[in-house]
Design a protein around this motif. Structure first.
Motif, PDB file in Angstrom:
ATOM      1  N   ASP A   7      30.331  48.547  35.121  1.00  0.00           N
ATOM      2  CA  ASP A   7      30.075  47.457  36.060  1.00  0.00           C
ATOM      3  C   ASP A   7      30.608  46.115  35.576  1.00  0.00           C
ATOM      4  N   VAL A   8      31.450  46.110  34.521  1.00  0.00           N
ATOM      5  CA  VAL A   8      32.042  44.866  34.028  1.00  0.00           C
ATOM      6  C   VAL A   8      33.530  45.077  33.829  1.00  0.00           C
ATOM      7  N   VAL A   9      34.337  44.145  34.358  1.00  0.00           N
ATOM      8  CA  VAL A   9      35.792  44.200  34.178  1.00  0.00           C
ATOM      9  C   VAL A   9      36.232  43.001  33.357  1.00  0.00           C
ATOM     10  N   GLY A  10      37.304  43.160  32.595  1.00  0.00           N
ATOM     11  CA  GLY A  10      37.819  42.090  31.755  1.00  0.00           C
ATOM     12  C   GLY A  10      39.062  41.457  32.339  1.00  0.00           C
ATOM     13  N   ILE A  11      39.208  40.143  32.146  1.00  0.00           N
ATOM     14  CA  ILE A  11      40.417  39.442  32.562  1.00  0.00           C
ATOM     15  C   ILE A  11      40.878  38.530  31.422  1.00  0.00           C
ATOM     16  N   ASP A  12      42.090  38.032  31.552  1.00  0.00           N
ATOM     17  CA  ASP A  12      42.633  37.054  30.608  1.00  0.00           C
ATOM     18  C   ASP A  12      43.268  35.946  31.435  1.00  0.00           C
ATOM     19  N   ALA A  13      42.556  34.850  31.620  1.00  0.00           N
ATOM     20  CA  ALA A  13      42.988  33.781  32.521  1.00  0.00           C
ATOM     21  C   ALA A  13      43.695  32.664  31.760  1.00  0.00           C
ATOM     22  N   MET A  96      36.799  32.762  36.022  1.00  0.00           N
ATOM     23  CA  MET A  96      36.190  33.975  36.565  1.00  0.00           C
ATOM     24  C   MET A  96      35.594  33.731  37.943  1.00  0.00           C
ATOM     25  N   PHE A  97      35.220  32.484  38.221  1.00  0.00           N
ATOM     26  CA  PHE A  97      34.751  32.152  39.568  1.00  0.00           C
ATOM     27  C   PHE A  97      35.907  32.051  40.555  1.00  0.00           C
ATOM     28  N   VAL A  98      36.976  31.364  40.168  1.00  0.00           N
ATOM     29  CA  VAL A  98      38.091  31.200  41.108  1.00  0.00           C
ATOM     30  C   VAL A  98      38.843  32.512  41.312  1.00  0.00           C
ATOM     31  N   ASP A  99      38.733  33.452  40.360  1.00  0.00           N
ATOM     32  CA  ASP A  99      39.372  34.766  40.516  1.00  0.00           C
ATOM     33  C   ASP A  99      38.430  35.812  41.105  1.00  0.00           C
ATOM     34  N   PHE A 100      37.240  35.394  41.522  1.00  0.00           N
ATOM     35  CA  PHE A 100      36.238  36.336  42.019  1.00  0.00           C
ATOM     36  C   PHE A 100      36.792  37.223  43.137  1.00  0.00           C
ATOM     37  N   ASP A 101      37.412  36.624  44.126  1.00  0.00           N
ATOM     38  CA  ASP A 101      37.916  37.389  45.263  1.00  0.00           C
ATOM     39  C   ASP A 101      39.027  38.349  44.848  1.00  0.00           C
ATOM     40  N   ASN A 102      39.895  37.887  43.947  1.00  0.00           N
ATOM     41  CA  ASN A 102      40.972  38.764  43.462  1.00  0.00           C
ATOM     42  C   ASN A 102      40.414  40.001  42.762  1.00  0.00           C
ATOM     43  N   VAL A 103      39.387  39.784  41.942  1.00  0.00           N
ATOM     44  CA  VAL A 103      38.800  40.906  41.202  1.00  0.00           C
ATOM     45  C   VAL A 103      38.127  41.884  42.155  1.00  0.00           C
ATOM     46  N   VAL A 104      37.396  41.376  43.145  1.00  0.00           N
ATOM     47  CA  VAL A 104      36.724  42.255  44.110  1.00  0.00           C
ATOM     48  C   VAL A 104      37.750  43.118  44.843  1.00  0.00           C
ATOM     49  N   SER A 107      39.908  45.429  41.989  1.00  0.00           N
ATOM     50  CA  SER A 107      39.172  46.366  41.130  1.00  0.00           C
ATOM     51  C   SER A 107      38.202  47.245  41.903  1.00  0.00           C
ATOM     52  N   ARG A 108      37.961  46.926  43.180  1.00  0.00           N
ATOM     53  CA  ARG A 108      37.082  47.713  44.039  1.00  0.00           C
ATOM     54  C   ARG A 108      35.662  47.813  43.464  1.00  0.00           C
ATOM     55  N   VAL A 109      35.235  46.756  42.764  1.00  0.00           N
ATOM     56  CA  VAL A 109      33.876  46.725  42.225  1.00  0.00           C
ATOM     57  C   VAL A 109      32.899  46.339  43.323  1.00  0.00           C
ATOM     58  N   ARG A 110      31.660  46.701  43.131  1.00  0.00           N
ATOM     59  CA  ARG A 110      30.606  46.388  44.081  1.00  0.00           C
ATOM     60  C   ARG A 110      29.445  45.705  43.352  1.00  0.00           C
ATOM     61  N   PRO A 112      25.876  44.909  42.025  1.00  0.00           N
ATOM     62  CA  PRO A 112      26.073  43.928  40.963  1.00  0.00           C
ATOM     63  C   PRO A 112      27.211  44.330  40.022  1.00  0.00           C
ATOM     64  N   PHE A 113      28.006  43.352  39.610  1.00  0.00           N
ATOM     65  CA  PHE A 113      29.090  43.606  38.652  1.00  0.00           C
ATOM     66  C   PHE A 113      29.390  42.316  37.906  1.00  0.00           C
ATOM     67  N   GLY A 114      30.133  42.460  36.806  1.00  0.00           N
ATOM     68  CA  GLY A 114      30.468  41.305  35.982  1.00  0.00           C
ATOM     69  C   GLY A 114      31.961  41.174  35.756  1.00  0.00           C
ATOM     70  N   ILE A 115      32.387  39.941  35.496  1.00  0.00           N
ATOM     71  CA  ILE A 115      33.746  39.636  35.046  1.00  0.00           C
ATOM     72  C   ILE A 115      33.606  38.967  33.685  1.00  0.00           C
ATOM     73  N   ALA A 116      34.361  39.454  32.702  1.00  0.00           N
ATOM     74  CA  ALA A 116      34.227  38.942  31.338  1.00  0.00           C
ATOM     75  C   ALA A 116      35.588  38.597  30.772  1.00  0.00           C
ATOM     76  N   GLN A 117      35.588  37.651  29.830  1.00  0.00           N
ATOM     77  CA  GLN A 117      36.800  37.398  29.068  1.00  0.00           C
ATOM     78  C   GLN A 117      36.462  36.725  27.751  1.00  0.00           C
ATOM     79  N   GLN A 118      37.382  36.872  26.814  1.00  0.00           N
ATOM     80  CA  GLN A 118      37.288  36.218  25.511  1.00  0.00           C
ATOM     81  C   GLN A 118      38.528  35.369  25.337  1.00  0.00           C
TER      82      GLN A 118
END
Length: 389
Positions: A7-13, A96-104, A107-110, A112-118
């Motif tokens: 339920d968590v996907v990673g990005i690198d912004a 992660m907020f501005v990319d919210f729609d792109n991730v949804v 990634s086809r997540v539903r 509750p889910f999370g977006i994470a990055q380091q």
């Protein structure tokens, strides 16, 4: 959070984003610390951290505090001007907020889910200090967990417990950790509730991670500024809403410092001081060191063979310089849990090696054919001992 969960996907912004992102988030107007300047020595201090009303350096009188924005400003393009100001990101969260729609959508997540990055964040701290605890460039690990309004408080408690267990699961002593709930007068403007996980450093309690219930503040702010629909359509229940967000935000640098401080130990061994880092095996720089008894042409080929055998399963280091005693001490000082010694008996008679235990300095002889399993068993035992402290 990313590799072990579905339920968590990673990005690198990007580090540099459109400046309107920071206007919408409130950072341009509100991301400040109170700054006071000494009228005598002209040194500047963060006034909310001072224990007295006088300059800590010379005792001089301080000016009235003024708000100092912590974001680093720079410019895009060859000409500097007000029209091309950008900021080094002070946190990784907003991407992660501005990319919210792109991730949804991708990634086809539903929920509750999370977006994470380091990644790197930058803050123009007035008073950096305490070694690497407070710096102007640092590494963050953040996650935004999107949930349905009304479930946010449950998820907030879940991630507080999850984060606490993560620290203790890697060896931090529970007696050195505490969860401190923020009082109403210290809550950030976006937070419905926040809690810090703090560690008892030599200078006192310090924050490692903050878990905040950010409600729908951020998504609504970006919706208003950008005009883009960042709501979520819950198809099974046929309803649309702007999600609430729970954010675990960790400082990777200060967490690494906490693990170092907690693992550090000194003890007397045969009238000599031994320095040991008693790391949990999962975070030790190396888990196993392969050490031939001496640099000898009879031992090196066999030691290299043993190294090749174990390096595919464990993080390893090979070392044949200086005496075996000095090499043991070197491995103790960087926290290597186990050392494997190849000696003349190994090549001349028994095809066995000696495993030396970092914490107890006990040694046991095992056949090379069973070495990998013996190492795993000992590492499991060290992990269990660290967690029981």
């Amino acid at each position: 959070m990313v590799r072990d969960r579905e339920d968590v996907v990673g990005i690198d912004a990007s580090i540099l984003m459109h400046p309107d992102v920071w206007v919408a988030s409130g950072h341009v107007d509100s991301f400040t610390d109170p700054l006071a300047e000494c009228k005598e020595c002209h040194r500047r201090h963060r006034s909310d951290l001072l224990e007295t009303d006088a300059c800590p350096d010379c005792g001089g009188e301080l000016s009235d505090p003024r708000h100092f924005n912590l974001m680093f400003r720079t410019h895009i393009g060859p000409v500097e001007g007000d029209d091309n100001i950008v900021y080094l990101r002070p946190e990784t969260a907003q991407a992660m907020f501005v990319d919210f729609d792109n991730v949804v959508n991708s990634s086809r997540v539903r929920i509750p889910f999370g977006i994470a990055q380091q990644g790197k964040s930058f803050r123009n701290e007035i008073t950096p200090g305490n070694f690497t605890f407070r710096t102007r460039e640092f590494e963050q690990m953040e996650m935004e967990y999107f949930c349905e309004p009304g479930t946010d408080e449950e998820w907030h408690r879940y991630w507080i417990d999850f984060s606490s267990d993560w620290f203790t699961g890697l060896g931090l002593r529970r007696s050195k950790l505490r969860v401190r709930e923020h009082q109403a007068d210290e809550l950030p403007h976006y937070s419905k509730g926040s809690a810090d996980i703090e560690f008892l450093f030599p200078w006192g309690w310090g924050e490692l991670e903050t878990i905040s219930n950010r409600t729908d503040y951020d998504l609504k702010a970006h919706i208003e500024k950008s005009g883009k629909d960042l709501s979520y359509y819950d198809q099974p229940n046929n309803k649309r809403y702007v999600p609430y967000v729970v954010e675990p935000a960790m400082g990777a640098d200060r967490s690494a410092l906490a693990f170092l401080v907690d693992a550090y130990d000194e003890e007397e061994v045969n009238d000599d001081k031994r320095v040991v880092l008693r790391f949990h095996p999962s975070i030790a720089p190396y888990q196993v060191a392969i050490l031939p008894l001496s640099r000898n042409p009879k031992l090196t080929p066999k030691a290299r063979e043993v190294h090749d055998l174990v390096r595919s399963r464990f993080s390893t280091q090979y070392d044949e310089t200086q005496s075996i005693g000095r090499r043991y001490r070197r491995q103790d000082e960087i926290g290597t849990p186990l050392c494997v010694t190849v000696d003349f008996e190994t090549v001349e008679s028994d095809d066995a090696v000696t495993i030396r235990h970092r914490d107890t300095m006990d040694q046991v002889r095992v056949p090379i054919s069973g070495l990998r399993q013996a190492l795993q068993d000992q590492l499991d035992g060290i992990a269990a001992d660290v967690l029981s402290d």
